[in-house]
Design an enzyme around this catalytic site. Structure first.
Site, PDB file in Angstrom:
ATOM      1  N   GLY C 149       0.844  -1.174  -0.082  1.00 18.15           N
ATOM      2  CA  GLY C 149      -0.041   0.156  -0.019  1.00 18.15           C
ATOM      3  C   GLY C 149       0.857   1.204  -0.121  1.00 18.15           C
ATOM      4  O   GLY C 149       2.158   1.300   0.293  1.00 18.15           O
ATOM      5  N   CYS C 150       0.303   2.253  -0.185  1.00 17.11           N
ATOM      6  CA  CYS C 150       1.064   3.689  -0.408  1.00 17.11           C
ATOM      7  C   CYS C 150       1.691   4.070   1.050  1.00 17.11           C
ATOM      8  O   CYS C 150       2.735   4.346   1.105  1.00 17.11           O
ATOM      9  CB  CYS C 150       0.184   4.751  -0.781  1.00 17.11           C
ATOM     10  SG  CYS C 150      -1.519   4.813  -0.038  1.00 17.11           S
ATOM     11  N   TYR C 151       0.623   4.239   2.007  1.00 16.60           N
ATOM     12  CA  TYR C 151       1.272   4.289   3.095  1.00 16.60           C
ATOM     13  C   TYR C 151       2.025   3.450   3.785  1.00 16.60           C
ATOM     14  O   TYR C 151       3.360   4.003   4.148  1.00 16.60           O
ATOM     15  CB  TYR C 151       0.131   4.442   4.457  1.00 16.60           C
ATOM     16  CG  TYR C 151      -0.625   5.712   4.383  1.00 16.60           C
ATOM     17  CD1 TYR C 151       0.020   7.027   4.468  1.00 16.60           C
ATOM     18  CD2 TYR C 151      -2.193   5.421   4.314  1.00 16.60           C
ATOM     19  CE1 TYR C 151      -1.286   8.017   4.375  1.00 16.60           C
ATOM     20  CE2 TYR C 151      -3.080   6.777   4.112  1.00 16.60           C
ATOM     21  CZ  TYR C 151      -2.567   7.897   4.296  1.00 16.60           C
ATOM     22  OH  TYR C 151      -3.229   9.054   4.259  1.00 16.60           O
ATOM     23  N   THR C 153       4.352   1.475   2.027  1.00 14.24           N
ATOM     24  CA  THR C 153       5.783   1.932   1.511  1.00 14.24           C
ATOM     25  C   THR C 153       6.656   2.892   2.225  1.00 14.24           C
ATOM     26  O   THR C 153       7.471   2.812   2.274  1.00 14.24           O
ATOM     27  CB  THR C 153       5.322   2.137  -0.051  1.00 14.24           C
ATOM     28  OG1 THR C 153       4.692   0.954  -0.559  1.00 14.24           O
ATOM     29  CG2 THR C 153       6.627   2.473  -0.739  1.00 14.24           C
TER      30      THR C 153
END
Lengths: 344, 344, 344, 344
Positions: C149-151, C153
């Protein structure tokens, strides 16, 4: 002190009425309706209203309750005011409609632009177009007000001095208008997402927009000849504000245009003619009911350029509605509309 | 009605004082100084003030003229109030300083953070830190007010109930703060350009920021133990607003945190404890003097998260300054600060 | 040259795959599916793709057609990849899933956070978590990739050097994260409108967010002790970008933190350790697959602050997916990911 | 592979050249000059270039070093290229000037608009106006290119098919243009601060703008009659992008305007005529060298409205400069300019 109701209070013009009326010393908001949010407190939906409306909650529309009000604002999609206005007027309640329902005098033209029959043609004759700079005296005694649209307000106030004076060709008008995204309402549309609408600029409705007939009608009232208007609205990446850039062609030597504008609006409390050479910014009217205007004549040529800015939710909607209410009830025209714009 | 002056009126806190005082029924702004803009009318620099201050112009600072005022606001860079405050106080003029000049009680610490000697250490004892939620009674009789900084206001109001109640470890506090760009002032800096600061987020001053000692002093006043605070400010692509996200570690079973906050602020006119589970938005206080707070305890663990939002120019500067003035002069604490936030 | 398909291509991660793959010399996008937009050309929905994908149109999902691809990306809501991945893998098609379906190794934990049974627990053992900085070798031979996921990462890359080195207490981590609005997807939600989300900042999910267990699992893989993490995401008024501000407490004298970070990432093509004292801006990675990191130790105390920025749609989603594909197919890891960020 | 230099690389067109040339397989940037930043590495000023130009540093301008290049770009304020171009040309170095220095063929007119004598009138005859859609063949053999301005590019490409076909009255043209703030450059001006320019819209230069004579000259080259143009630029709250809304009056029955535009631009690699009824968005060309155009004839009347969008830093400056370089050196016209726009 008067009691007012708001029909359809969940949209941006509804909450803006609440924000402005919180500062109005002679108005008490007693009812606000919304089918979808009935039972919800307005301050739970709009936390900026906490401390100002701690008990007011959305209710189901109820003609009887609304009929007990001194005045009712419609902040609704088109068609709703058609259905309710007549009954309210019969009860002696004055109606201030922020929707398009009573703006066009011609019911057939309304039907063409809104794709449905006009729901209350019998009220059209009595409806007053609520642009105080044109119709202040009629507004004072009106029972039913059609509050002008946002683009029509900015465009009409910009052209008014030129057309009244007969200085420009009414058949060759071009209104290039830029609006913040609240003009598209609070509906959940992909095109209005921050991720889609910010960092971008686009025109829309270049082939024809519902505000066109309203503007044409208004400009027609300012002078006797047919109006030819090209109107292109643009979506601008900001929350509030309309910037109208208005082009017209001189038909006579105009004299001092700056003086013309200043004189026309000398006694208007909410039109501010900026000094010669100015370029008004929309932020200078953010949250405020003023229309600021500048007039230019590039290279002393035949084209006049008028720059006209308003806050689409205030002078273009809720503020102008309250200005109308003030006139109708004999309050000071500024009442509740005193605060300077929020800048920066 | 009292007469006030503003020293250094060209920055954002200066124009915000003018915006708010335009609505204050008991205050008349009689003088506003700026060396660089002397002679310019304030409404020529800030068109939102047209119609509100049509004659007021910037003037050269003049201690005699300012000394004739009932109160003078300093909206200046640090150091200016040091030089002028003493003379004004001697004339009986009360001083409300929005700069950092009198915020730290320790002149040496001030010198270290501001890289210059303290210019008026003899006034420190009498200066009152203008956070009404901590020092209301002292403010009422003060002659010299140090208006808290923007970050310090948001952070202190968020931690206050927890620290007063002794529930969290004061040596392990983390304040992650996000500010709109007006926090950086109106100076023409490349980093503050729209082309540089929009569509981006960054921290700054992670190694140490001038608001740190002020916050530490304030948190120290709330309880007896040494304060250990990590403070990281961030630049956020918006005009106004501070969002402080405050982390602390419980040292005891806290009971009902929501009730604790509600009770602490029950009588505070400008602190709004949001319902449990809320996430306050900075826009809910745009243009408004309220601090909205929510308290969370994720997964019922040992970490408490407080969310605290203010408008950096209002509760974080000019609004709080006026709240102080109201207290000093016996006006209603709300006076001039009544308008709801501008939302949307 | 390989052929790939994209399932669920109408969202932001789907269009971002198309944008990036248009520059990839070894990949041809042969199919893109969307039930709602079947028949529509991708360049009619996304005009930036005109001239790049002039014939590619959305099609109904068809396992047989997708099974003819070398690889298939899932850019879908959770649950969709569960249903299709097994059949594709059986056909020899490699699967790169950008959704959360295979990120958690524990099917029960997945079910708790996503409120539905896990649809393909039999594939969990083979799924590889696609964070190349942790699992590069496994990725090279994987058939099924769970793209982080973005967060997760931004947070994992920021904490990785500290946790691997055993320098900080894993039970006291605080991740304060700020995301642009594309993180919320392309769904038409009122809260994501420009009129609602711009000029404001707010936290959300302070009580618990679906990325929390994924981050906890990842941080747990870096060292042997239980992870205690407080994670508070914030919505920021910008289109793209994540800024993670990561706090941790030193448990030992850390030596040279800057060198630690530089050495850990010396051979990582997409992690850039900024010079000591830096504050990375999200715009420095706009459109780009890099994670830029800076490490600070304020006042030489016990708290370490790591600043970690990514583009949520690139390193936080589609770019990282392509980085995984490059590793799986033996392409240069940079392929298709070379362009500098768009700045300004 | 050719070697190029950039004079004046600290502004937005300079860094944009670096960003685009990082992807150009046949160009190596060997020198970049800046008096104020000499010695600073470009990637320290522009972190998005880290990993792309890790050693390139700004140097003092040095005619000898620049004269060793195959080509030199000027990304400078006006006047600088006047002083240096002659010497470079004498050395056989080709010059691509992004400033206004060689755009106007009439040195006297240049002097009037730029308030200084023209510094190199002897080079005017040889200078080629670098709008490939008008002058591709001349560009191929040119030694000195005047890259068109941003507004002039958007306006000329929009009017070109209409004027060449003789369908509209060239004496009654109105160009209402909206630009993002990078158009104002990277100078630290108060009016360009995020706090001043966001959430607002304003016109500027309504009385006359330096791009006016350039546009007039270009439109004059398209047809034989005198040009009468009203040009009003507006500042829009976004980083990049120009939206030109172009009004003209038909002088004859035009036939199929859509087909006219499509045919005129059928072989143009960087002009995209959108489908009939379209409204191009500036974000559809963000970071990209394309000009997207739509043509409308509202209500089938006498006014034609053309909507033309570009990225002011790409097709309006650095991208077009590289397109010229590609033509001059026989590279594929697309080289280095392939990447799709960044959207969202």
């Amino acid at each position: 002190m008067i009691n007012v109701g708001i029909v359809g209070g969940t949209g941006y013009t509804g909450v803006e009425l609440l924000r402005l009326l919180a500062q109005h010393p002679q108005v008490s908001v007693k009812a606000i309706t919304s089918r979808s949010e009935a039972g919800v407190k307005v301050c739970d939906m709009y936390p900026n209203l906490r401390g100002h409306y701690d008990t007011l909650a959305f209710s189901e529309p109820d003609a009887k309750a609304l009929g007990a009000m001194d005045a009712v604002f419609f902040a609704t999609p088109h068609g709703v005011a058609h259905a309710l206005a007549g009954e309210l007027l019969a009860n002696g309640t004055r109606v201030i409609d922020l929707s398009a329902d009573f703006r066009l005098r011609d019911a057939d033209e309304w039907s063409r632009w809104y794709d449905q029959p006009h729901g209350a043609p019998e009220l059209l004759e009595e409806a007053v177009y609520g642009l105080p700079e044109m119709h202040r005296e009629k507004i004072k005694t009106a029972r039913l007000i059609a509050v002008p649209g946002c683009y029509p307000t900015a465009v009409q106030l910009g052209y008014l001095p030129l057309l009244e004076a007969g200085l420009v060709d009414p058949s060759q008008l071009i209104a290039d208008c830029k609006s913040g995204v609240t003009g598209a309402g609070r509906g959940a549309k992909v095109a209005s997402l921050l991720a889609e609408a910010s960092e971008s600029m686009k025109a829309y409705g270049a082939g024809g927009h519902r505000h066109l007939p309203e503007i044409r009608q208004g400009l027609g009232d300012m002078q006797p000849n047919p109006v030819g208007l090209t109107f292109v609205p643009h979506l601008t990446p900001m929350i509030r504000g309309i910037h109208a850039t208005l082009y017209s062609t001189l038909t006579a030597e105009p004299g001092d245009l700056q003086a013309l504008f200043e004189q026309r609006y000398a006694n208007e409390p909410f039109v501010d003619v900026m000094p010669a050479g100015s370029h008004p910014e929309t932020r200078s009217v953010k949250g405020n009911n003023t229309c600021r205007i500048a007039v230019h004549r590039p290279s002393n040529g035949n084209t006049v350029v008028v720059l006209s800015v308003i806050d689409n939710l205030v002078k273009g909607a809720s503020g102008q509605a309250i200005q109308n209410l003030n006139l109708m009830f004999g309050f000071d025209e500024h009442m509740g509309l005193n605060a300077p714009a929020l800048m920066p």
